[in-house]
Scaffold this active site. Structure first.
Site, PDB file in Angstrom:
ATOM      1  N   ARG A  84     105.254  64.030  34.279  1.00  0.00           N
ATOM      2  CA  ARG A  84     104.909  63.187  35.422  1.00  0.00           C
ATOM      3  C   ARG A  84     103.395  63.185  35.644  1.00  0.00           C
ATOM      4  O   ARG A  84     102.821  62.176  36.046  1.00  0.00           O
ATOM      5  CB  ARG A  84     105.624  63.661  36.692  1.00  0.00           C
ATOM      6  CG  ARG A  84     105.194  62.898  37.955  1.00  0.00           C
ATOM      7  CD  ARG A  84     106.087  63.210  39.135  1.00  0.00           C
ATOM      8  NE  ARG A  84     106.231  64.636  39.379  1.00  0.00           N
ATOM      9  CZ  ARG A  84     105.320  65.388  40.022  1.00  0.00           C
ATOM     10  NH1 ARG A  84     104.194  64.865  40.445  1.00  0.00           N
ATOM     11  NH2 ARG A  84     105.550  66.672  40.216  1.00  0.00           N
ATOM     12  N   TYR A 117     102.359  35.785  42.840  1.00  0.00           N
ATOM     13  CA  TYR A 117     103.659  36.353  42.488  1.00  0.00           C
ATOM     14  C   TYR A 117     104.434  36.663  43.766  1.00  0.00           C
ATOM     15  O   TYR A 117     103.949  37.388  44.632  1.00  0.00           O
ATOM     16  CB  TYR A 117     103.440  37.611  41.662  1.00  0.00           C
ATOM     17  CG  TYR A 117     104.702  38.291  41.187  1.00  0.00           C
ATOM     18  CD1 TYR A 117     105.775  37.555  40.677  1.00  0.00           C
ATOM     19  CD2 TYR A 117     104.820  39.669  41.234  1.00  0.00           C
ATOM     20  CE1 TYR A 117     106.920  38.183  40.233  1.00  0.00           C
ATOM     21  CE2 TYR A 117     105.974  40.313  40.790  1.00  0.00           C
ATOM     22  CZ  TYR A 117     107.020  39.565  40.298  1.00  0.00           C
ATOM     23  OH  TYR A 117     108.164  40.187  39.865  1.00  0.00           O
ATOM     24  N   ASP A 175      94.837  40.513  39.433  1.00  0.00           N
ATOM     25  CA  ASP A 175      96.032  40.498  38.591  1.00  0.00           C
ATOM     26  C   ASP A 175      95.704  39.603  37.396  1.00  0.00           C
ATOM     27  O   ASP A 175      95.636  38.376  37.525  1.00  0.00           O
ATOM     28  CB  ASP A 175      97.225  39.954  39.380  1.00  0.00           C
ATOM     29  CG  ASP A 175      98.516  39.934  38.553  1.00  0.00           C
ATOM     30  OD1 ASP A 175      98.438  40.024  37.310  1.00  0.00           O
ATOM     31  OD2 ASP A 175      99.602  39.814  39.155  1.00  0.00           O
ATOM     32  N   LYS A 222     104.473  42.316  29.807  1.00  0.00           N
ATOM     33  CA  LYS A 222     104.314  40.963  29.296  1.00  0.00           C
ATOM     34  C   LYS A 222     103.557  40.938  27.957  1.00  0.00           C
ATOM     35  O   LYS A 222     104.097  41.316  26.936  1.00  0.00           O
ATOM     36  CB  LYS A 222     103.629  40.104  30.355  1.00  0.00           C
ATOM     37  CG  LYS A 222     104.254  40.216  31.765  1.00  0.00           C
ATOM     38  CD  LYS A 222     105.727  39.896  31.802  1.00  0.00           C
ATOM     39  CE  LYS A 222     106.280  39.699  33.206  1.00  0.00           C
ATOM     40  NZ  LYS A 222     106.255  40.872  34.086  1.00  0.00           N
TER      41      LYS A 222
END
Length: 379
Positions: free
Chosen positions: A51, A103, A175, A200
């Site tokens: 983590r 978005y 973004d 993506k």
């Protein structure tokens, strides 16, 4: 070598395995969640628990910073985890400016989650600098840019908006998912950080869910420290395998994207001249309102995403989609396969997207076949 390397070279070099005594050319995957301590309690490898750090994540984060020209990077389990980390770095009572076309999950997150944190926001047309300035409040601490925007592909002047943010003691985060550093480099235009859904174009094969933040060298230290702390404490980090997939995807990213950009330009030109298509939203078309800005800010092309408006109703738009054979009806983008979707039906009742809008993610198939598919669907 003092000469600056080209992107294609850096993408390979930054993702190569280092310090592997086996001599392996391909990267290994380290699925271990924990790492052995030495007799004195130290960690010779520098890794403690996955983590916090993992060899695959370290390689990915270093590669992301290198190819973006950033100071450091943070990898996450999704693009939304990256977005939430930026918002969590702010304080209760702060104000955020976001695009009016962005978005939809970003808008939902602010309205449904962070309103409870007393984090207010204003939606503005990011192509209108006067509107941005009028939306500024004494407590504005973040201006969020999405350029090109989703799904109307508006283009924001990143350099200008970053300057407005910094003049008003606010951060500027971009973004850049639709362009990647191959086509647009927001850190060089003054942004403090750039956000990606690496699901993506970085991954490129629709098989890995992940996200990232890359930070500029002149970003405030408090901001960077907050991001690192939130990444660790929230635990929304990618698996070793997902990091491995994204690292592998970086190697071929430019090749894929440039083919997709080529195809998108050809398809956009065909759709624009078709009598049944009302509007094509694509910045590389001379008819686009911010075409000149797009050419300056994204000189190699504005990406492989476009949207069109056809007919008057949702039913008419979806009927066209149903007649396509090579475009998969699915929600995402950036993979090697071409995708298509009716955006408003995905976003739901609160959507501001026109009912007749179709969003298209162009893949690497032969462009003649893609155009033939649309010709059939529109006939």
């Amino acid at each position: 070598m003092s000469k600056k390397r080209h992107f294609e070279t850096e993408a390979i070099q930054a993702t190569e395995p280092h310090g592997d005594e086996t001599g392996s050319v391909a990267n290994a995957i380290y699925p271990s969640t924990t790492f052995r301590r030495e007799d004195d309690g130290s960690f010779a490898s520098g890794f403690i628990y996955s983590r916090k750090h993992n060899p695959n994540r370290k390689l990915l984060e270093n590669a992301l910073a290198k190819i973006e020209g950033g100071h450091c990077a943070f990898a996450f389990a999704s693009g939304m985890a990256a977005i939430n980390t930026v918002l969590q770095s702010l304080k209760a009572g702060n104000h955020v400016i976001v695009p009016d076309d962005a978005y939809y999950e970003l808008r939902r997150t602010l309205a449904e989650l962070f309103a409870n944190w007393h984090l207010s926001h204003t939606q503005v047309d990011m192509t209108d600098t006067a509107a941005i300035k009028s939306a500024l409040q004494p407590n504005t601490r973040l201006i969020w840019i999405e350029s090109p925007s989703n799904p109307l592909l508006k283009v924001t002047d990143i350099r200008q908006v970053a300057a407005i943010a910094h003049e008003n003691n606010a951060l500027c985060v971009v973004d850049n998912t639709w362009c990647t550093p191959v086509l647009q480099r927001p850190l060089e235009l003054g942004a403090d950080a750039v956000m990606y859904s690496t699901t993506k174009y970085f991954g490129g094969h629709s098989d890995s869910l992940s996200g990232a933040l890359v930070i500029n060298s002149n970003a405030p230290k408090e901001f960077v420290d907050n991001l690192a702390n939130i990444q660790n404490l929230s635990g929304a980090v990618p698996s070793a395998f997902d990091c491995w997939l994204i690292t592998r995807g970086i190697k071929t990213m430019k090749l894929r994207i440039m083919q997709q950009v080529h195809n998108a330009n050809k398809l956009a030109a065909f759709l624009q001249q078709h009598p049944k298509v009302k509007t094509v939203h694509f910045p590389d078309l001379p008819s686009h309102p911010q075409h000149q800005l797009a050419k300056t800010q994204m000189p190699q092309g504005s990406g492989a995403m476009l949207s069109i408006q056809i007919g008057e109703t949702q039913q008419q738009a979806m009927a066209v989609i149903a007649r396509l054979h090579l475009f998969t009806r699915a929600t995402s983008l950036g993979g090697v396969e071409s995708l298509v979707e009716h955006r408003r039906s995905v976003e739901g009742k609160a959507s501001l997207t026109p009912v007749n809008l179709i969003r298209i993610s162009v893949g690497i198939e032969h462009i003649d076949d893609l155009i033939d598919d649309w010709m059939h669907a529109l006939s």
